[in-house]
Design a protein around this motif. Sequence first.
Motif, PDB file in Angstrom:
ATOM      1  N   ILE A 248       0.836  -1.201   0.000  1.00  0.00           N
ATOM      2  CA  ILE A 248       0.000   0.000   0.000  1.00  0.00           C
ATOM      3  C   ILE A 248       0.869   1.248   0.000  1.00  0.00           C
ATOM      4  N   GLU A 249       1.956   1.229   0.774  1.00  0.00           N
ATOM      5  CA  GLU A 249       2.886   2.355   0.819  1.00  0.00           C
ATOM      6  C   GLU A 249       3.458   2.632  -0.573  1.00  0.00           C
ATOM      7  N   GLN A 250       3.821   1.600  -1.287  1.00  0.00           N
ATOM      8  CA  GLN A 250       4.364   1.774  -2.631  1.00  0.00           C
ATOM      9  C   GLN A 250       3.294   2.265  -3.595  1.00  0.00           C
ATOM     10  N   ASP A 251       2.075   1.771  -3.462  1.00  0.00           N
ATOM     11  CA  ASP A 251       0.981   2.197  -4.330  1.00  0.00           C
ATOM     12  C   ASP A 251       0.643   3.667  -4.142  1.00  0.00           C
ATOM     13  N   SER A 252       0.772   4.171  -2.941  1.00  0.00           N
ATOM     14  CA  SER A 252       0.392   5.557  -2.675  1.00  0.00           C
ATOM     15  C   SER A 252       1.221   6.534  -3.495  1.00  0.00           C
ATOM     16  N   TRP A 253       2.472   6.204  -3.778  1.00  0.00           N
ATOM     17  CA  TRP A 253       3.324   7.099  -4.556  1.00  0.00           C
ATOM     18  C   TRP A 253       2.861   7.234  -5.999  1.00  0.00           C
ATOM     19  N   ILE A 254       2.193   6.231  -6.509  1.00  0.00           N
ATOM     20  CA  ILE A 254       1.629   6.343  -7.858  1.00  0.00           C
ATOM     21  C   ILE A 254       0.593   7.463  -7.890  1.00  0.00           C
ATOM     22  N   TYR A 255      -0.253   7.517  -6.877  1.00  0.00           N
ATOM     23  CA  TYR A 255      -1.296   8.547  -6.820  1.00  0.00           C
ATOM     24  C   TYR A 255      -0.707   9.921  -6.520  1.00  0.00           C
ATOM     25  N   ILE A 256       0.341   9.963  -5.717  1.00  0.00           N
ATOM     26  CA  ILE A 256       0.999  11.236  -5.431  1.00  0.00           C
ATOM     27  C   ILE A 256       1.614  11.797  -6.707  1.00  0.00           C
ATOM     28  N   LEU A 257       2.268  10.960  -7.485  1.00  0.00           N
ATOM     29  CA  LEU A 257       2.844  11.415  -8.757  1.00  0.00           C
ATOM     30  C   LEU A 257       1.756  11.782  -9.767  1.00  0.00           C
ATOM     31  N   LEU A 258       0.648  11.053  -9.745  1.00  0.00           N
ATOM     32  CA  LEU A 258      -0.477  11.397 -10.615  1.00  0.00           C
ATOM     33  C   LEU A 258      -1.040  12.764 -10.250  1.00  0.00           C
ATOM     34  N   LEU A 259      -1.163  13.031  -8.955  1.00  0.00           N
ATOM     35  CA  LEU A 259      -1.645  14.347  -8.511  1.00  0.00           C
ATOM     36  C   LEU A 259      -0.693  15.448  -8.967  1.00  0.00           C
ATOM     37  N   SER A 260       0.598  15.223  -8.834  1.00  0.00           N
ATOM     38  CA  SER A 260       1.588  16.215  -9.271  1.00  0.00           C
ATOM     39  C   SER A 260       1.492  16.456 -10.775  1.00  0.00           C
ATOM     40  N   THR A 261       1.329  15.399 -11.531  1.00  0.00           N
ATOM     41  CA  THR A 261       1.198  15.515 -12.984  1.00  0.00           C
ATOM     42  C   THR A 261      -0.055  16.285 -13.366  1.00  0.00           C
ATOM     43  N   LEU A 262      -1.140  16.021 -12.672  1.00  0.00           N
ATOM     44  CA  LEU A 262      -2.400  16.716 -12.948  1.00  0.00           C
ATOM     45  C   LEU A 262      -2.288  18.205 -12.626  1.00  0.00           C
ATOM     46  N   VAL A 263      -1.599  18.549 -11.544  1.00  0.00           N
ATOM     47  CA  VAL A 263      -1.390  19.951 -11.187  1.00  0.00           C
ATOM     48  C   VAL A 263      -0.548  20.651 -12.250  1.00  0.00           C
ATOM     49  N   ILE A 264       0.474  19.978 -12.749  1.00  0.00           N
ATOM     50  CA  ILE A 264       1.308  20.554 -13.816  1.00  0.00           C
ATOM     51  C   ILE A 264       0.498  20.719 -15.102  1.00  0.00           C
ATOM     52  N   LEU A 265      -0.354  19.753 -15.421  1.00  0.00           N
ATOM     53  CA  LEU A 265      -1.205  19.861 -16.607  1.00  0.00           C
ATOM     54  C   LEU A 265      -2.162  21.046 -16.490  1.00  0.00           C
ATOM     55  N   ILE A 266      -2.713  21.251 -15.303  1.00  0.00           N
ATOM     56  CA  ILE A 266      -3.608  22.400 -15.092  1.00  0.00           C
ATOM     57  C   ILE A 266      -2.853  23.703 -15.299  1.00  0.00           C
ATOM     58  N   GLU A 267      -1.641  23.774 -14.781  1.00  0.00           N
ATOM     59  CA  GLU A 267      -0.815  24.976 -14.967  1.00  0.00           C
ATOM     60  C   GLU A 267      -0.536  25.194 -16.459  1.00  0.00           C
ATOM     61  N   SER A 268      -0.317  24.126 -17.196  1.00  0.00           N
ATOM     62  CA  SER A 268      -0.048  24.239 -18.632  1.00  0.00           C
ATOM     63  C   SER A 268      -1.273  24.694 -19.406  1.00  0.00           C
ATOM     64  N   LEU A 269      -2.451  24.274 -18.983  1.00  0.00           N
ATOM     65  CA  LEU A 269      -3.686  24.584 -19.709  1.00  0.00           C
ATOM     66  C   LEU A 269      -4.302  25.930 -19.347  1.00  0.00           C
ATOM     67  N   LYS A 270      -3.803  26.585 -18.309  1.00  0.00           N
ATOM     68  CA  LYS A 270      -4.499  27.794 -17.842  1.00  0.00           C
ATOM     69  C   LYS A 270      -4.490  28.931 -18.858  1.00  0.00           C
ATOM     70  N   ASN A 271      -3.594  28.901 -19.828  1.00  0.00           N
ATOM     71  CA  ASN A 271      -3.566  29.955 -20.840  1.00  0.00           C
ATOM     72  C   ASN A 271      -4.375  29.616 -22.088  1.00  0.00           C
ATOM     73  N   TYR A 272      -4.894  28.415 -22.185  1.00  0.00           N
ATOM     74  CA  TYR A 272      -5.715  28.008 -23.325  1.00  0.00           C
ATOM     75  C   TYR A 272      -7.186  28.156 -22.954  1.00  0.00           C
ATOM     76  N   THR A 273      -7.922  28.871 -23.775  1.00  0.00           N
ATOM     77  CA  THR A 273      -9.306  29.193 -23.434  1.00  0.00           C
ATOM     78  C   THR A 273     -10.268  28.747 -24.527  1.00  0.00           C
ATOM     79  N   PHE A 274     -11.528  28.674 -24.133  1.00  0.00           N
ATOM     80  CA  PHE A 274     -12.613  28.441 -25.073  1.00  0.00           C
ATOM     81  C   PHE A 274     -13.677  29.495 -24.807  1.00  0.00           C
ATOM     82  N   ALA A 275     -14.489  29.745 -25.814  1.00  0.00           N
ATOM     83  CA  ALA A 275     -15.507  30.789 -25.702  1.00  0.00           C
ATOM     84  C   ALA A 275     -16.834  30.169 -25.289  1.00  0.00           C
TER      85      ALA A 275
END
Length: 196
Positions: free
Chosen positions: A14-41
């Motif tokens: 379980i300890e090892q599995d938790s790091w997968i989700y922690i890295l996924l959360l970090s990746t998702l936060v970086i993706l959000i930062e990357s997308l914040k300048n792209y907009t739709f109307a």
Amino acid sequence: MKKKTKKEKQKQIIEQDSWIYILLLSTLVILIESLKNYTFALEQLNLTYAIFLLPLVYLLSNYITKKYGYQKSLVAISVSGIALIAFVILMDFALGKAIDFSSVSGGFCAYVMSQLINLMIYNFLMHNTKMPWYLVFLNYMFALIVFYMIYTLIYLNMLILDNFWLAYFSTLLLQAMICGVITFIDHYITIGIDLE
């Protein structure tokens, strides 16, 4: 040499599995930062694509809380916050731009503060209630409101206020629909072994 019991082995996995989700959360936060300048109307409003992913950040951190505990969730928020800062600084350096600490601090403070508030409320709901869907939904919405409140306060001198309130409530309305779906998903996440 002492043999590991079945429970110790399970805890290590379980300890090892938790790091997968922690890295996924970090990746998702970086993706959000990357997308914040792209907009739709949407009518006369320009909204960022990041609004669709931001509620998922709270779902993922709540998943970590439910499965691995409060401490792992704090680690996840810390690691993803550091990843956010590192990404912004690295991208500014790679693009030859001067590092803008107000952009780093705005997104970072809003992210970390809203995550900590979300974590405290969610942990309280998990241990002191039967987690009714409407309280979980309100927690997701409150975390988003706190995020935008802090983000707006830090960036207030850079805002163009023409359609600010219309865009703000439109964003929250779209995210409320997403939060309805993730509240349903959250209901089916089982509590981890050590937290039962």
